[in-house]
Enzyme design. Structure first.
Site, PDB file in Angstrom:
ATOM      1  N   GLU A  16      -6.759   1.758  -2.979  1.00 36.46           N
ATOM      2  CA  GLU A  16      -5.336   1.949  -3.234  1.00 36.46           C
ATOM      3  C   GLU A  16      -4.659   0.612  -3.540  1.00 36.46           C
ATOM      4  O   GLU A  16      -3.611   0.556  -4.166  1.00 36.46           O
ATOM      5  CB  GLU A  16      -4.731   2.562  -1.961  1.00 36.46           C
ATOM      6  N   HIS A  47     -12.551  11.626   1.516  1.00 33.27           N
ATOM      7  CA  HIS A  47     -12.567  10.224   1.931  1.00 33.27           C
ATOM      8  C   HIS A  47     -12.530  10.017   3.436  1.00 33.27           C
ATOM      9  O   HIS A  47     -13.210   9.146   3.961  1.00 33.27           O
ATOM     10  CB  HIS A  47     -11.369   9.530   1.284  1.00 33.27           C
ATOM     11  N   HIS A  73      -9.093  11.048  -1.263  1.00 38.89           N
ATOM     12  CA  HIS A  73      -8.554   9.795  -1.797  1.00 38.89           C
ATOM     13  C   HIS A  73      -8.295   9.980  -3.281  1.00 38.89           C
ATOM     14  O   HIS A  73      -9.159  10.493  -3.999  1.00 38.89           O
ATOM     15  CB  HIS A  73      -9.550   8.656  -1.572  1.00 38.89           C
ATOM     16  N   LEU A  79     -15.451   4.632  -4.112  1.00 37.84           N
ATOM     17  CA  LEU A  79     -14.020   4.400  -3.891  1.00 37.84           C
ATOM     18  C   LEU A  79     -13.480   3.264  -4.746  1.00 37.84           C
ATOM     19  O   LEU A  79     -14.122   2.234  -4.912  1.00 37.84           O
ATOM     20  CB  LEU A  79     -13.819   4.063  -2.405  1.00 37.84           C
ATOM     21  N   ARG A 138      -3.465  10.305   6.640  1.00 38.04           N
ATOM     22  CA  ARG A 138      -3.558   8.905   7.032  1.00 38.04           C
ATOM     23  C   ARG A 138      -2.983   8.013   5.930  1.00 38.04           C
ATOM     24  O   ARG A 138      -3.215   8.255   4.746  1.00 38.04           O
ATOM     25  CB  ARG A 138      -5.022   8.528   7.266  1.00 38.04           C
ATOM     26  N   ARG A 158      -1.148   9.477   0.153  1.00 37.99           N
ATOM     27  CA  ARG A 158      -2.369   9.831  -0.565  1.00 37.99           C
ATOM     28  C   ARG A 158      -2.452  11.332  -0.850  1.00 37.99           C
ATOM     29  O   ARG A 158      -2.939  11.744  -1.904  1.00 37.99           O
ATOM     30  CB  ARG A 158      -3.595   9.404   0.239  1.00 37.99           C
ATOM     31  N   GLN A 196      -8.732  13.874   4.254  1.00 35.94           N
ATOM     32  CA  GLN A 196      -8.048  13.146   3.193  1.00 35.94           C
ATOM     33  C   GLN A 196      -8.898  13.090   1.940  1.00 35.94           C
ATOM     34  O   GLN A 196     -10.063  12.684   1.988  1.00 35.94           O
ATOM     35  CB  GLN A 196      -7.747  11.720   3.652  1.00 35.94           C
ATOM     36  N   PHE A 207       0.860  -1.176   0.000  1.00 31.54           N
ATOM     37  CA  PHE A 207       0.000   0.000   0.000  1.00 31.54           C
ATOM     38  C   PHE A 207       0.900   1.231   0.000  1.00 31.54           C
ATOM     39  O   PHE A 207       2.109   1.129   0.241  1.00 31.54           O
ATOM     40  CB  PHE A 207      -0.891  -0.006   1.255  1.00 31.54           C
TER      41      PHE A 207
END
Lengths: 570, 235
Positions: free
Chosen positions: A238, A336, A225, A235, A381, A269, A223, A101
């Site tokens: 990732e 997000h 995304h 969504l 995050r 991100r 955040q 990730f």
């Protein structure tokens, strides 16, 4: 749910109040996984490396004691979930499958990309939420499903002693008395017009907290995304990029190679989202309006896509009308996750600051998951850390409350006046004859936030947004019911939710304007640099008087050396 | 303009349910049915009542009957649902209606709880995860993905007749999800609890459940596996 499970297992009387049936909560939408150094993909993996990545990802305003706790306790919490039955994907050795990730490294950033995100295909949140619910059934937790918590009840000592709650099906309103009230109310992505969040993510915990005088921390940190499906907002994990997918502009160029030469598409991100917006602003966006980019997956082959990313294939076909096996998915940065929230310690206890500026526990109130700001995410995050956050700190809250109950919690009963004060907002809504309707007000709020507080921010434009919100406040407070029935009145719930959205949005707006630097997800065009001298700290917001203050970040982990702030590059 | 006919019922004010027509401006877009409901609630009648949450087909809140077929409103595009230029939306059939499109799902959830939908394994857990091969894990594919939307059970005639005694496709899919899990040791106990004329054997293989499942799952096949296990157990 994790906190409830801990308490139900301990034998204490535990009730969960949920405005939806528990498996409908937004955790169900988490896709890619839960990041944790369980040393499956790499036997040498170390939780300290995960901690380093998380501190760096937070742009150094994550609390290092909390990050240390999360990363070190994480493996135990993951294995517990597996023992409860969570259907993780598996390696040939029979261990839990882990995928790469964004923002993950080995050996404190020196050893290249790590693969640390434990996954159940691309349905990890679904598998996690159902497993937790199932184990709550097993332990006979009491559920008040489709009950809505309206406001906190405080006693004469300012301790939290429960909530006012309304039964959605019948309209019955009661005071639920409690020695420990835990907020696990999730995020508030619906303050923005374009969001990956569910309809129900309306910041109910934030609204209740702010109205009760509880501060909110780091609310400017939202955040975006990188990969929300263009047009729909849904969504795309990732994990797609973790499995080898990458972003392309209208020229088919893999542009992240220019912005993050090492990590490329697996940079933080915030970094990827900003790079995408820059591509679009510089005229290299895709589509007739040049307003999005594309996520290329077809080179991975049908077999990998169908086994590792089956849910993504499904979502893409439904919402983008694109089969990722054949063509790239149109994507755009989309709101997000709320990094900010109610400040807490590692036991989940809600905190405020006293007159001397020192932390002070708010008796009776706890928070965990997205509504809390413990803070493990700081200004940005990392993917896969939200599920770990909610499991580890849900568990920690449960353990701490169990211990406190055993030792005895003495809180004075709420008086009739205290209870009536908490019920006043609902009473006023029920009594109001005239006012505006909820849907247009909500739309207006979301447009203000989308336009004035997006990926890139400037002071002047934010001040305009704050003025618009100030005008909107009275209208939101005077929202009127379209329906006065007692039976399953969703109009009433939407009005209450709108007021929660508003409190969350205003906190975000005021603090975003105050933080005159760029850090993590908060990118100012008028203050483009990180300013460690003035802002290596949390922001704290009090709704009364819209006061912004600063709170120090914890730099003293207990078992490892402090990770010192340095320039953040990927 | 899209012609939409909605099932309406408010227990406080209506003697009986009725259908109400709305003319909705979709801007000629191929919206999802949930988007149409949101438009009606925002622009026409704020008292229209339905459940919704994730709006992407994973939370299972908005199972509805659309032009005669059960499905999730949030992932059913108008182009797949419209018949004769009209959209008729009713609550899921066979369960008591609370209000408008909202049904009382207590019976459905009770059947889910009846199958003990949690892993059972009393042996002491190892310090790490219990090992499971990819092949063993693959046995759970097509089972664990259930979102409890009730589209299947409320399209099943056997569940309509015996919602209190026939576990129904959703519950049985979960029953098999744990029977098929290499980590679960309660197989015998689970089968014993299902071994009666109603719990499993009221399935007549009509396969409505398979036709409507929005996640593409196959409860009939899972029920077939349970039947085989029960029959093997008897001999």
């Amino acid at each position: 749910m994790r906190a409830a499970l801990q308490l139900a297992q301990s034998g204490y009387k535990t009730a969960v109040i949920s405005k939806v049936f528990p498996t409908r909560s937004h955790t169900v939408s988490a896709q890619g996984g839960i990041t944790c150094a369980i040393a499956s993909a790499d036997p040498q993996d170390d939780w300290r490396w995960h901690m380093y990545d998380t501190v760096k990802g937070s742009d150094y305003i994550g609390d290092q004691d909390a990050i240390e706790y999360m990363c070190s306790v994480g493996p135990e919490a993951i294995f517990e979930l597996e023992h409860m039955g969570l259907p993780f994907s598996r390696t040939e050795e029979g261990r839990i499958y882990q995928r790469p990730f964004g923002g993950q490294s080995k050996n404190f950033g020196e050893g290249g990309q790590a693969a640390r995100t434990c996954a159940a295909a691309d349905r990890t949140g679904h598998a996690l939420l159902h497993t937790l619910y199932q184990n709550n059934i097993k332990n006979e937790t009491v559920f008040f499903n489709e009950w809505f918590a309206v406001d906190l009840v405080k006693n004469q000592d300012d301790a939290v002693v429960g909530v006012i709650a309304i039964c959605i099906e019948t309209g019955e309103t009661v005071y639920v008395k409690s020695k420990a009230t835990v907020f696990a109310t999730g995020g508030a992505g619906r303050i923005y017009a374009s969001t990956t969040n569910a309809h129900i993510n309306t910041g109910d915990g934030m609204g209740m907290a702010l109205r009760a005088g509880v501060p909110a921390q780091d609310m400017e940190m939202w955040q975006f995304h990188p990969t929300g499906i263009y047009g729909a907002g849904t969504l795309v994990t990732e994990g797609c990029r973790g499995e080898g997918g990458y972003l392309v502009n209208k020229d088919g160029e893999r542009f992240m190679e220019r912005y993050a030469p090492n990590a490329k598409d697996l940079a933080g991100r915030d970094v990827v989202a900003r790079s995408m917006v820059l591509e679009i602003l510089e005229g290299r966006g895709c589509g007739p309006n040049g307003d999005h980019v594309k996520l290329k997956l077809d080179h991975l082959g049908e077999e990998v896509l169908e086994s590792r990313l089956p849910g993504i294939c499904e979502l893409s076909r439904t919402f983008a009308h694109v089969d990722p096996v054949k063509e790239p998915i149109p994507v755009v940065p989309t709101c997000h996750y709320m990094m900010g929230g109610i400040p807490t310690n590692v036991h989940g206890q809600a905190l405020t600051v006293d007159a001397q500026g020192s932390d002070a526990v708010i008796p009776g109130l706890y928070a965990c998951g997205e509504v809390a700001c413990v803070s493990v995410h700081g200004a940005n995050r990392l993917g896969g850390n939200s599920l770990l956050d909610l499991v580890v700190f849900g568990r920690a809250s449960g353990l701490f409350i169990e211990k406190s109950l055993r030792e005895g919690i003495e809180l004075r009963d709420a008086s009739q006046t205290d209870i009536e004060a908490a019920g006043a907002r609902l009473e006023a809504l029920n009594a109001r004859e005239q006012g505006e309707q909820v849907a247009p007000l909500r739309h207006e709020l979301q447009e203000i936030m989308q336009n004035h507080f997006g990926v890139f921010r400037t002071g002047e434009f934010m001040r305009e947004g704050i003025a618009k919100l100030a005008d909107l406040r009275e209208r939101v407070e005077n929202v009127a019911l379209a329906d006065r029935s007692s039976a399953f009145n969703t109009s009433r719930i939407e009005c209450l939710e709108l007021q929660n959205l508003f409190e969350t949005a205003e906190a975000t707006a005021v603090v975003a304007e105050a933080r005159d630097e760029s850090r993590g997800a908060h990118a100012r065009e008028d203050f483009t640099e990180r300013d460690d001298e003035n802002w290596l700290c949390h922001s704290l917001y009090q709704s009364e008087g819209k006061q912004v203050s600063k709170r120090s970040v914890n730099f003293t982990p207990q078992t490892v050396e402090t990770f010192q702030p340095k320039a953040r590059s990927y | 303009m899209l012609q939409v006919s909605l099932y309406r019922y408010n227990p406080e004010s209506d003697e009986a349910p009725y259908m109400q027509d709305f003319s909705v401006d979709t801007g000629d877009r191929d919206l999802m049915v949930l988007d149409v409901l949101e438009l009606i609630k925002a622009d026409h009648d704020g008292s229209v009542t339905y459940r919704r949450s994730c709006r992407e087909g994973v939370c299972g809140s908005d199972g509805l009957n659309m032009n005669g077929k059960n499905g999730l409103a949030c992932i059913t595009p108008l182009s797949e649902s419209i018949k004769g230029g009209k959209l008729v939306i009713r609550p899921l059939p066979g369960l008591p209606v609370i209000r408008d499109l909202v049904v009382d799902m207590s019976l459905f959830y009770a059947q889910y709880e009846k199958v003990q939908p949690y892993l059972q394994n009393p042996t002491p857990a190892p310090a790490i995860e219990r090992l499971q091969s990819p092949e063993e894990r693959a046995q759970l594919d097509g089972l664990y993905e259930c979102i409890l939307c009730a589209c299947c059970s409320t399209s099943c005639p056997s569940f309509w007749w015996n919602p209190d005694r026939f576990v129904g496709p959703a519950g049985l899919l979960q029953a098999y999800r744990f029977l098929a899990d290499s980590r679960d040791t309660a197989t015998e106990d689970r089968l014993a609890k299902l071994d009666d004329p109603f719990s499993v054997f009221r399935c007549h293989g009509i396969q409505n459940c398979v036709n409507v499942c929005p996640k593409g799952l196959n409860p009939t096949k899972a029920i077939g596996h349970i039947r085989t296990m029960l029959l093997n157990r008897a001999t």
